[in-house]
Scaffold this motif. Structure first.
Motif, PDB file in Angstrom:
ATOM      1  N   ASP A 148      37.260  40.042  40.217  1.00 36.52           N
ATOM      2  CA  ASP A 148      38.408  40.145  41.126  1.00 36.52           C
ATOM      3  C   ASP A 148      39.089  38.777  41.238  1.00 36.52           C
ATOM      4  O   ASP A 148      38.416  37.735  41.330  1.00 36.52           O
ATOM      5  CB  ASP A 148      37.967  40.607  42.516  1.00 36.52           C
ATOM      6  CG  ASP A 148      37.276  41.977  42.462  1.00 36.52           C
ATOM      7  OD1 ASP A 148      37.553  42.714  41.499  1.00 36.52           O
ATOM      8  OD2 ASP A 148      36.461  42.271  43.357  1.00 36.52           O
ATOM      9  N   ARG A 149      40.455  38.781  41.244  1.00 37.40           N
ATOM     10  CA  ARG A 149      41.262  37.565  41.383  1.00 37.40           C
ATOM     11  C   ARG A 149      42.319  37.786  42.462  1.00 37.40           C
ATOM     12  O   ARG A 149      43.051  38.788  42.421  1.00 37.40           O
ATOM     13  CB  ARG A 149      41.949  37.214  40.044  1.00 37.40           C
ATOM     14  CG  ARG A 149      40.999  36.991  38.875  1.00 37.40           C
ATOM     15  CD  ARG A 149      40.233  35.696  39.037  1.00 37.40           C
ATOM     16  NE  ARG A 149      39.410  35.416  37.870  1.00 37.40           N
ATOM     17  CZ  ARG A 149      38.133  35.789  37.762  1.00 37.40           C
ATOM     18  NH1 ARG A 149      37.566  36.480  38.754  1.00 37.40           N
ATOM     19  NH2 ARG A 149      37.443  35.496  36.684  1.00 37.40           N
ATOM     20  N   TYR A 150      42.430  36.828  43.418  1.00 34.31           N
ATOM     21  CA  TYR A 150      43.400  36.925  44.519  1.00 34.31           C
ATOM     22  C   TYR A 150      44.023  35.550  44.738  1.00 34.31           C
ATOM     23  O   TYR A 150      43.326  34.519  44.701  1.00 34.31           O
ATOM     24  CB  TYR A 150      42.740  37.375  45.822  1.00 34.31           C
ATOM     25  CG  TYR A 150      41.982  38.674  45.714  1.00 34.31           C
ATOM     26  CD1 TYR A 150      42.655  39.888  45.734  1.00 34.31           C
ATOM     27  CD2 TYR A 150      40.596  38.678  45.578  1.00 34.31           C
ATOM     28  CE1 TYR A 150      41.961  41.079  45.629  1.00 34.31           C
ATOM     29  CE2 TYR A 150      39.898  39.861  45.476  1.00 34.31           C
ATOM     30  CZ  TYR A 150      40.582  41.062  45.504  1.00 34.31           C
ATOM     31  OH  TYR A 150      39.903  42.232  45.392  1.00 34.31           O
TER      32      TYR A 150
ATOM     33  N   LYS B  29      31.316  33.120  43.229  1.00 31.30           N
ATOM     34  CA  LYS B  29      32.596  32.996  43.925  1.00 31.30           C
ATOM     35  C   LYS B  29      33.183  31.621  43.633  1.00 31.30           C
ATOM     36  O   LYS B  29      32.482  30.605  43.711  1.00 31.30           O
ATOM     37  CB  LYS B  29      32.400  33.164  45.432  1.00 31.30           C
ATOM     38  CG  LYS B  29      33.669  32.932  46.258  1.00 31.30           C
ATOM     39  CD  LYS B  29      33.380  33.054  47.738  1.00 31.30           C
ATOM     40  CE  LYS B  29      34.620  32.749  48.577  1.00 31.30           C
ATOM     41  NZ  LYS B  29      34.334  32.824  50.031  1.00 31.30           N
ATOM     42  N   GLN B  30      34.494  31.591  43.283  1.00 32.85           N
ATOM     43  CA  GLN B  30      35.196  30.346  43.001  1.00 32.85           C
ATOM     44  C   GLN B  30      36.491  30.310  43.810  1.00 32.85           C
ATOM     45  O   GLN B  30      37.244  31.296  43.824  1.00 32.85           O
ATOM     46  CB  GLN B  30      35.515  30.224  41.505  1.00 32.85           C
ATOM     47  CG  GLN B  30      34.283  30.138  40.624  1.00 32.85           C
ATOM     48  CD  GLN B  30      34.644  30.034  39.173  1.00 32.85           C
ATOM     49  OE1 GLN B  30      35.832  30.067  38.812  1.00 32.85           O
ATOM     50  NE2 GLN B  30      33.636  29.906  38.316  1.00 32.85           N
TER      51      GLN B  30
ATOM     52  N   ASN C 122      43.536  30.168  45.662  1.00 33.14           N
ATOM     53  CA  ASN C 122      43.247  31.171  44.651  1.00 33.14           C
ATOM     54  C   ASN C 122      41.740  31.434  44.654  1.00 33.14           C
ATOM     55  O   ASN C 122      40.946  30.496  44.576  1.00 33.14           O
ATOM     56  CB  ASN C 122      43.691  30.703  43.258  1.00 33.14           C
ATOM     57  CG  ASN C 122      43.402  31.730  42.185  1.00 33.14           C
ATOM     58  OD1 ASN C 122      42.332  31.694  41.577  1.00 33.14           O
ATOM     59  ND2 ASN C 122      44.352  32.624  41.970  1.00 33.14           N
ATOM     60  N   ARG C 123      41.343  32.708  44.754  1.00 34.68           N
ATOM     61  CA  ARG C 123      39.923  33.084  44.809  1.00 34.68           C
ATOM     62  C   ARG C 123      39.573  33.952  43.606  1.00 34.68           C
ATOM     63  O   ARG C 123      40.372  34.786  43.165  1.00 34.68           O
ATOM     64  CB  ARG C 123      39.606  33.862  46.087  1.00 34.68           C
ATOM     65  CG  ARG C 123      39.708  33.040  47.365  1.00 34.68           C
ATOM     66  CD  ARG C 123      39.315  33.884  48.557  1.00 34.68           C
ATOM     67  NE  ARG C 123      39.308  33.134  49.808  1.00 34.68           N
ATOM     68  CZ  ARG C 123      40.352  32.969  50.599  1.00 34.68           C
ATOM     69  NH1 ARG C 123      41.513  33.545  50.241  1.00 34.68           N
ATOM     70  NH2 ARG C 123      40.259  32.269  51.692  1.00 34.68           N
TER      71      ARG C 123
END
Length: 485
Positions: A246-248, A415-416, A435-436
């Motif tokens: 997942d990218r947010y 998690k980054q 940005n996560r």
């Protein structure tokens, strides 16, 4: 009065001997021991004999034969001292032991009774006889005890060799292989030797018993007449995989990369009076990353392997569905390559008893190549790592029951978070400058093992054979030419 004459004569003789002993010179020598039996004789050679004396004439008698020999005669059981004076003035003392039987005859009899027993020695120390060494079988040890029990003055210090049982088992196994009994094995458990395995007929069973008797060792016979029973093991590997990425948020261009160039040129003519001309040029190229996105990626996977293995009871079966990776082994003197298997690996050893119970040793492994943990060895080459799930156990079930090996579960989460410096730390508004990235991986492995006792006429075996034949016919029809292809 007539009875006192002999007593006085013996007394006078003893006194004379004592007087002779007291009159001996200081130089003396121990001549050793002389063993005799009652009524036996022995010739003793002593150079330069001048005179002799015996301590107790009732035990042994001594006579001079020539100038250098003595004849010693055993009279009654007992011990006495023999003294010999030489012309050189030296005195030699011997201890004479007389028994009912000659010790050399006893040693000869013991050796004949022991026969060809290896590792046992018969020795004589003083007037005693003893046995020492090691017995390699229990039968030899029992025979030694029985022989020693026949003689009161013989002692035994023989011990059973520590590896005697193992040596006997090795000899039995070699004899069984030579006789063609390949399914018979002798195993040592504690202090007992067991015969395990199977024979094809009653005659082979008698042959195994005769070989055991020839070795001369007591064993426990657990042999079974008939061919070993066959066991079908149906195995299912089920692995479920789930991956989520997942990218947010917004990723701003915080890093700028590129190239810059500058060029300067000056031109001047050879003749004076003219001015020089020059030029300068500069160029710069840069790039940065800017991403805006919201995405959710999910991936699913399922691995299924269904091997069916048939093997004899007590034997080992192996299964591999995968491949092998070459691993170089480099030393100072040589370069070799070892192959590491990977994939679905299964090792089974089922053993069935007479009551229908099946004891199964299971060693299962599911592995895959993982290049993320590769090790570089120089020259642009690298050795990959492996991601492995492994289980090993020993379970006993009834015929047709299923063994379930589960709980091999792995769950990885990462998690980054990337932020724009300064702006990313502002509450609420700072979410526009973040940005996560979320990565999740789950794996679960379940193994089902169902052992069954079968024979060539079993319905299960016939079903498997018919299924394979039908698949073969179907595949053959699919690869042939057809109008509707």
């Amino acid at each position: 009065m007539r009875e006192e004459g002999p007593m006085r004569s013996g007394l006078v003789r003893s006194v004379a001997v004592l007087a002779m002993v007291l009159a001996l010179p200081a130089s003396s020598q121990d001549g050793g021991n002389i063993a005799l039996g009652v009524g036996t004789q022995k010739v003793l050679t002593v150079p330069g004999i001048q005179r002799v004396a015996i301590g107790d004439p009732n035990v042994a008698d001594v006579k001079t034969i020539g100038n250098n020999q003595l004849l010693i005669i055993g009279s009654t059981e007992g011990k006495t001292t023999l003294l010999v004076w030489k012309t050189s003035g030296q005195r030699v003392s011997y201890l004479v032991s007389v028994r009912k039987q000659d010790p050399n005859e006893i040693i000869s009899e013991i050796k004949k009774l022991l026969g060809e027993i290896e590792g046992v020695n018969v020795r004589m120390v003083g007037d005693r006889i003893y046995l020492d060494g090691q017995a390699y079988t229990q039968a030899d040890a029992d025979r030694i005890d029985q022989v020693v029990g026949l003689y009161g003055n013989v002692k035994s210090f023989v011990k059973i060799a520590p590896n005697a049982k193992k040596l006997v088992a090795q000899n039995l196994n070699a004899a069984f292989q030579k006789a063609g009994l390949k399914n018979v094995a002798a195993n040592v458990v504690g202090s007992t030797i067991f015969l395990e395995g199977s024979v094809e007929s009653q005659q082979d069973l008698q042959k195994a018993e005769l070989i055991t008797k020839a070795i001369g060792e007591k064993v426990e016979n657990l042999l079974v007449v008939g061919i070993k029973r066959m066991i079908l093991s149906e195995v299912q590997f089920v692995e479920i995989r789930r991956q989520s990425t997942d990218r947010y948020g917004i990723r701003y261009p915080t890093d700028i990369s590129g190239t810059a160039q500058a060029l300067i040129g000056i031109d001047k003519e050879l003749f004076p009076g003219n001015f020089a001309e020059g030029s300068m040029a500069a160029r710069a190229i840069g790039s940065s990353q800017f991403n805006v996105g919201f995405q959710m990626n999910d991936g699913y996977g399922r691995l299924l392997a269904q091997p069916k293995l048939v093997c004899a009871s007590g034997e080992k079966a192996e299964f591999l569905a995968g491949g092998e990776v070459p691993i170089p082994l480099i030393t100072n003197n040589q370069f070799t390559v070892e192959y590491k298997p990977y994939g679905v690996i299964l090792k089974l050893r089922p053993t069935a008893d007479r009551n229908g119970n099946i004891q199964t040793e299971i060693e299962a492994e599911v592995s895959e190549v993982d290049v993320s943990v590769a090790v570089s060895i120089g020259g642009g080459s690298s050795i990959p790592g492996f991601r492995t799930r492994k289980v090993k156990t020993n379970v006993t079930v009834r015929h047709g029951e299923t063994i379930v090996l589960s709980g091999v579960f792995a769950h990885d989460e990462q998690k980054q978070v990337s932020k724009l410096p300064g702006l990313g730390h502002i509450p609420i508004i700072g979410e526009l400058f973040k940005n996560r990235a979320f990565d999740s991986s789950k794996r679960e492995l379940v193994i089902f093992v169902t052992p069954r006792i079968v024979n060539p006429d079993s319905d299960k075996i016939r079903t498997i054979i018919d299924d394979v034949k039908s698949r073969y016919k179907q595949a053959r029809g699919e690869v042939t030419f057809g109008i509707f292809d």
